[in-house]
Scaffold this active site. Structure first.
Site, PDB file in Angstrom:
ATOM      1  N   GLU A  22       1.057  -1.495  -0.114  1.00 61.36           N
ATOM      2  CA  GLU A  22      -0.233   0.083   0.030  1.00 61.36           C
ATOM      3  C   GLU A  22       1.205   1.595  -0.368  1.00 61.36           C
ATOM      4  OE1 GLU A  22      -3.981  -0.889   2.528  1.00 61.36           O
ATOM      5  OE2 GLU A  22      -2.136  -1.494   3.153  1.00 61.36           O
ATOM      6  N   TYR A  54      -9.318  29.073   4.763  1.00 59.89           N
ATOM      7  CA  TYR A  54      -9.475  28.010   4.186  1.00 59.89           C
ATOM      8  C   TYR A  54      -8.366  27.679   3.295  1.00 59.89           C
ATOM      9  CZ  TYR A  54     -14.451  29.993   4.462  1.00 59.89           C
ATOM     10  OH  TYR A  54     -15.395  30.412   4.854  1.00 59.89           O
ATOM     11  N   GLU A  73      -5.206   7.255  11.489  1.00 61.44           N
ATOM     12  CA  GLU A  73      -4.997   7.442  12.970  1.00 61.44           C
ATOM     13  C   GLU A  73      -4.386   8.703  12.963  1.00 61.44           C
ATOM     14  OE1 GLU A  73      -7.637   3.965  13.574  1.00 61.44           O
ATOM     15  OE2 GLU A  73      -5.669   4.145  12.519  1.00 61.44           O
ATOM     16  N   LYS A  99     -10.244   5.851   2.822  1.00 57.37           N
ATOM     17  CA  LYS A  99      -9.597   4.937   2.216  1.00 57.37           C
ATOM     18  C   LYS A  99     -10.660   4.497   0.680  1.00 57.37           C
ATOM     19  CE  LYS A  99      -5.538   3.273   3.305  1.00 57.37           C
ATOM     20  NZ  LYS A  99      -5.033   1.567   3.829  1.00 57.37           N
TER      21      LYS A  99
END
Length: 117
Positions: A22, A54, A73, A99
């Protein structure tokens, strides 16, 4: 006076995941960020220096998404810590990271982590 600012459906290609493959191949991610800020001064002054910018929020998310991590996390925590550091007027924030098509052995649209302070 408080306001909520949301950046929704930000898309990134990044290299996060527990599996080495990954982190090599990468994947697509969708990030949503919501912040609540004391906006009284900005509402009166009409000055971006008194508000949550922003563009800077987006830059924070983009920068943290570029750093490969094993866990979403960890990425979410870094985003929240950076938002808090850059914008002391933010009183709370929530970030979600999806994901897309996670490698879980079956058809899964996305996996999601949601963190807040």
């Amino acid at each position: 006076m408080k306001s909520r600012i949301e950046l929704r459906d930000m898309e990134f290609f990044a290299h996060h995941g527990c599996f080495e493959q990954e982190r090599i191949i990468g994947n697509r991610f969708v990030v949503n960020l919501s912040v609540v800020a004391d906006s009284g001064k900005a509402a009166e002054s009409d000055n971006i220096a008194d508000a949550v910018n922003y563009q800077i929020l987006y830059d924070i998310v983009a920068s943290e998404m570029e750093i490969p991590s094993h866990l979403l996390e960890h990425v979410a925590n870094r985003i929240l810590k950076s938002v808090r550091k850059v914008f002391p007027i933010v009183v709370s924030a929530e970030v979600s990271i999806d994901k897309l098509n996670p490698p879980l052995g079956g058809k899964v649209g996305s996996s999601r982590v949601v963190m807040s302070f």
